[in-house]
Structure formats: structure tokens, C-alpha cells
Design an enzyme around this catalytic site. Structure first.
Site, PDB file in Angstrom:
ATOM      1  CD  GLU A 188      -1.132  -2.167   2.290  1.00 52.13           C
ATOM      2  OE1 GLU A 188      -2.018  -2.969   2.823  1.00 52.13           O
ATOM      3  OE2 GLU A 188      -0.005  -2.583   1.954  1.00 52.13           O
ATOM      4  NE  ARG A 240      17.514 -28.446  -3.578  1.00 57.11           N
ATOM      5  CZ  ARG A 240      18.684 -28.856  -3.679  1.00 57.11           C
ATOM      6  NH1 ARG A 240      19.826 -28.318  -3.973  1.00 57.11           N
ATOM      7  NH2 ARG A 240      18.600 -30.391  -3.707  1.00 57.11           N
ATOM      8  CB  SER A 283       7.951 -40.411   8.530  1.00 58.86           C
ATOM      9  OG  SER A 283       8.842 -39.157   8.178  1.00 58.86           O
ATOM     10  CG  ASP A 297      22.549 -39.096  -2.419  1.00 55.26           C
ATOM     11  OD1 ASP A 297      23.097 -40.153  -2.821  1.00 55.26           O
ATOM     12  OD2 ASP A 297      21.308 -38.822  -2.495  1.00 55.26           O
ATOM     13  CB  THR A 331      19.184 -38.423   2.059  1.00 54.86           C
ATOM     14  OG1 THR A 331      18.167 -38.994   1.871  1.00 54.86           O
ATOM     15  CG2 THR A 331      19.515 -37.332   1.008  1.00 54.86           C
ATOM     16  CB  ALA A 372      13.839 -37.913  -8.918  1.00 55.37           C
ATOM     17  CB  THR A 381      12.849 -38.653   5.826  1.00 54.82           C
ATOM     18  OG1 THR A 381      13.817 -38.633   6.329  1.00 54.82           O
ATOM     19  CG2 THR A 381      12.536 -36.917   5.876  1.00 54.82           C
ATOM     20  CG  LEU A 395      20.850 -30.507   1.148  1.00 54.60           C
ATOM     21  CD1 LEU A 395      20.378 -30.808   2.692  1.00 54.60           C
ATOM     22  CD2 LEU A 395      19.835 -31.289   0.218  1.00 54.60           C
ATOM     23  CB  CYS A 425      -0.380  -4.492   8.857  1.00 54.39           C
ATOM     24  SG  CYS A 425       0.550  -2.887   8.204  1.00 54.39           S
TER      25      CYS A 425
END
Length: 349
Positions: free
Chosen positions: A53, A192, A299, A208, A204, A157, A296, A212, A78
Site C-alpha cells: 500500500e 529451493r 513418515s 549423497d 541421504t 524423483a 523421512t 542442499l 496491517c
């Protein structure tokens, strides 16, 4: 399309310019209309900087028109002091007589108070224009405030025959085996940059050794979140390179000094997901991508704690290895990135 719909849709378009840069604030767009013409517009670009605004009002060349104009905003203005003053006060000070709001702000600091304040000051206020679209725009923000947890995106994947990875050779180097093409991998890095955090399990990282981070796109790196119950991950792993803020969930205190890495102790004898989500909520993390591994991901699926799943299916055939998670793919849409199939599933339960 009626007049209000047209201008709120423009607010949504403007707001999307702030995708990935406004956290922990929502994305918001605003337009100011006089005589059915847009005379000002703006969007919120970054937390701590002016709200939509404010930018819209500043962009109006002839400020005298504000007293006869309508201001449209995708999210309720707000009414509280944060890093910036209340937008309601600015609207009232400029004597803008008409206010059209897409949806009510779920933040308990606002939650209808902005609308009440505008009405009390004499403004004509319309609420709930393209409400579903405005809620979808800020699904992360709404989930965070309404469910007290981040918006959760599952991502993996799998091969054409349904495996996350082939059987590992014990002598194999610590590096990923790619199932998807380079364009799909670039898309993942774009994702990401749009979310606040990324989570993986212990295996993982051991298998690997991932970074990340965002490498194939331009944008912010997400907070790295890692599960390491028994401190099995070696300290020379890339997640401990201190280049990105990292949260490690473990069962016991450890002495490891890293400026950008925090160890969070939780009780692995209890259900760990609510504990993890509580810590993420305390850290103001509104969205997270769960990238693996199987245990993971499964779950989150089994406990039905997820909002969206993005599943790539490549052309590789592994024959055996680590099976892909089991997920009912209802409410799914499909797309293709060259030869990769991308399935997007929304969880409306």
C-alpha cells in the site's frame, strides 16, 4: 469479470513479484484506481521494506486524486507497528474513501483489526474479492499462522519402475545418481529459492553428500534441516560447510562448533514430526521442501502431515534398490519436462 475482480487480480500479479523474498511477511500487491484507471500500484518486496500500500500510494503522481480513489489490496492492510508503520494509518491519513480487500490476514496481530480500523475511520470497505485466489497466493503464510507449522512440500524423483535409487555399491563414491534431466534439476533449484527450508534424513546425507543449496538458479539458499539421531554424519560433509544456515536434529547434545549450524535435541523415542515442526515454527520457517530419503518422506505421508507433493518420474529402469514412497495420487496434475514426467499432488484433507 467485474471491476473489483479485475483490480484484485492485478494485485495478485503484482504480489507474485515478491515470491521468495518477503519471508516472513506475506506477498501483497496493491493498486489505486480513480475513474476506472489505475493511477498507482505497488507490491511488498522484502521484509522491513515498505508494504504494498505504501509503494502504491507513493507511485501516485497527483496525490489530490487519492481523496476520490479506491485502493485495492490482496491482503488486509496491517493495523500494527512492526518493522514498518501500520498501512491502515497511511490509508486513513491520505483520506482514501474506498478500500477493497482480497482476504483477511490470518496473523493474530491483524486478523480483521485493519478492516475494523478503516471502517471506524469512515472508509467504505469491501472484503472477500477473489478470496480463494488470494488465499492460494499466500498458502505458506496462511498455513504457518493457521496450523502453526510450515507449508510442507514433498519432493522426490523415481525411476520408471518405481525406485528412488539403485542398490548401492559399497565402494561407490558419496554422490547422487541422477534420475532426471538437467532442466528438471534446474527447476528443483528454482523451487529451493522459493521456499525457506529444505529437509533430508541421515541416510541421504551419508549416501549423497548433498549441498542442499541453490546452484542452478538465482535466489536465496533455503535453511538446511537434517535429521541425525545418532550423529552418524561425518563432520567433513558438505552440510557442515557453514555456508548456509543449518539445523540438525539429534537425540543428544554434542560439542561441535560451527557458526551457522545449530543442533536441536529432540526425543526420538516419541513421534519426531511434531517436535521438528514446532522448532521450525519457532524459527519462523513458513515453508519447507522434504527431499528425502524414503523413511523421512514416508513418515510425513503416513501421518498425513503434508500439503503438496512434486514427483518426477524419469526414464531410468533400476530393477531393484530403494523403493519410492507410497502416496495416493489424487488431486494430481501432470506435466512434462522433456522426457521427465512431473506429477503435482495437493493434499486437501
Amino acid at each position: 469479470m467485474n471491476k473489483h475482480d479485475k483490480y484484485i487480480r492485478r494485485c495478485i500479479e503484482l504480489a507474485q513479484n515478491g515470491f521468495g523474498t518477503t519471508y516472513p511477511n506475506p506477498m501483497v500487491g496493491s493498486v489505486i484506481v480513480y475513474d476506472d484507471k489505475i493511477i498507482g500500484e505497488g507490491w511488498h518486496k522484502k521484509a522491513g521494506e515498505p508494504h504494498a500500500e505504501v509503494n502504491a500510494i507513493r507511485s501516485v503522481k497527483d496525490k489530490s486524486l487519492l481523496k476520490k480513489a479506491t485502493i485495492y489490496v490482496s491482503l488486509e492492510p496491517c493495523s500494527h507497528f512492526g518493522k514498518t508503520p501500520p498501512c491502515c494509518d497511511l490509508i486513513i491519513a491520505n483520506e482514501i474513501p474506498n478500500v477493497v480487500v482480497g482476504t483477511v490476514d490470518p496473523n493474530e496481530k491483524v486478523a480483521g483489526n485493519g478492516i475494523k480500523k478503516l471502517i471506524a475511520a469512515g472508509a467504505n470497505v469491501v472484503v472477500g474479492v477473489l478470496e480463494d485466489e488470494c488465499n492460494e497466493l499466500n498458502k505458506r503464510f496462511f498455513t504457518f499462522h493457521q496450523k502453526k507449522r510450515p507449508y510442507i512440500i514433498l519432493k522426490w524423483a523415481e525411476s520408471l519402475d518405481g525406485f528412488l535409487a539403485p542398490e548401492k555399491d559399497i565402494n561407490q563414491d558419496r554422490k547422487p545418481i541422477w534420475i532426471t534431466n538437467t532442466y528438471s534439476r534446474q527447476l528443483v533449484h528454482k523451487w529451493r529459492s522459493e521456499e525457506q527450508a529444505i529437509l533430508v534424513g541421515t541416510q541421504t546425507v551419508i549416501d549423497d553428500n548433498p549441498k542442499l543449496n541453490v546452484r542452478d538458479w538465482s535466489g536465496n539458499n533455503p535453511v538446511r534441516v537434517v535429521l541425525d539421531q545418532n550423529n552418524r554424519i561425518s563432520r567433513d560433509s558438505r552440510i557442515f560447510d557453514d555456508s548456509v544456515k543449518t539445523l540438525v536434529f539429534t537425540k543428544s547434545e554434542i560439542s561441535f562448533s560451527a557458526e551457522n549450524t545449530t543442533f536441536e535435541v529432540i526425543d526420538f523415542n516419541q513421534n519426531i514430526l511434531p517436535q521438528i515442526l514446532e522448532v521450525l515454527h519457532q524459527n519462523q520457517i513458513q515453508s519447507i521442501i522434504i527431499e528425502g530419503g524414503l523413511q523421512t518422506l514416508q513418515s510425513f505421508i503416513d501421518q498425513n502431515i503434508w500439503d503438496e507433493a512434486r514427483i518426477f518420474i524419469g526414464k531410468s529402469i533400476f530393477g531393484n534398490g530403494t523403493k519410492a514412497p507410497l502416496l495416493q495420487k489424487k488431486n494430481a496434475t501432470k506435466a512434462f519436462i522433456q522426457n521427465d514426467e512431473l506429477i503435482n499432488v495437493r493434499n486437501y484433507d
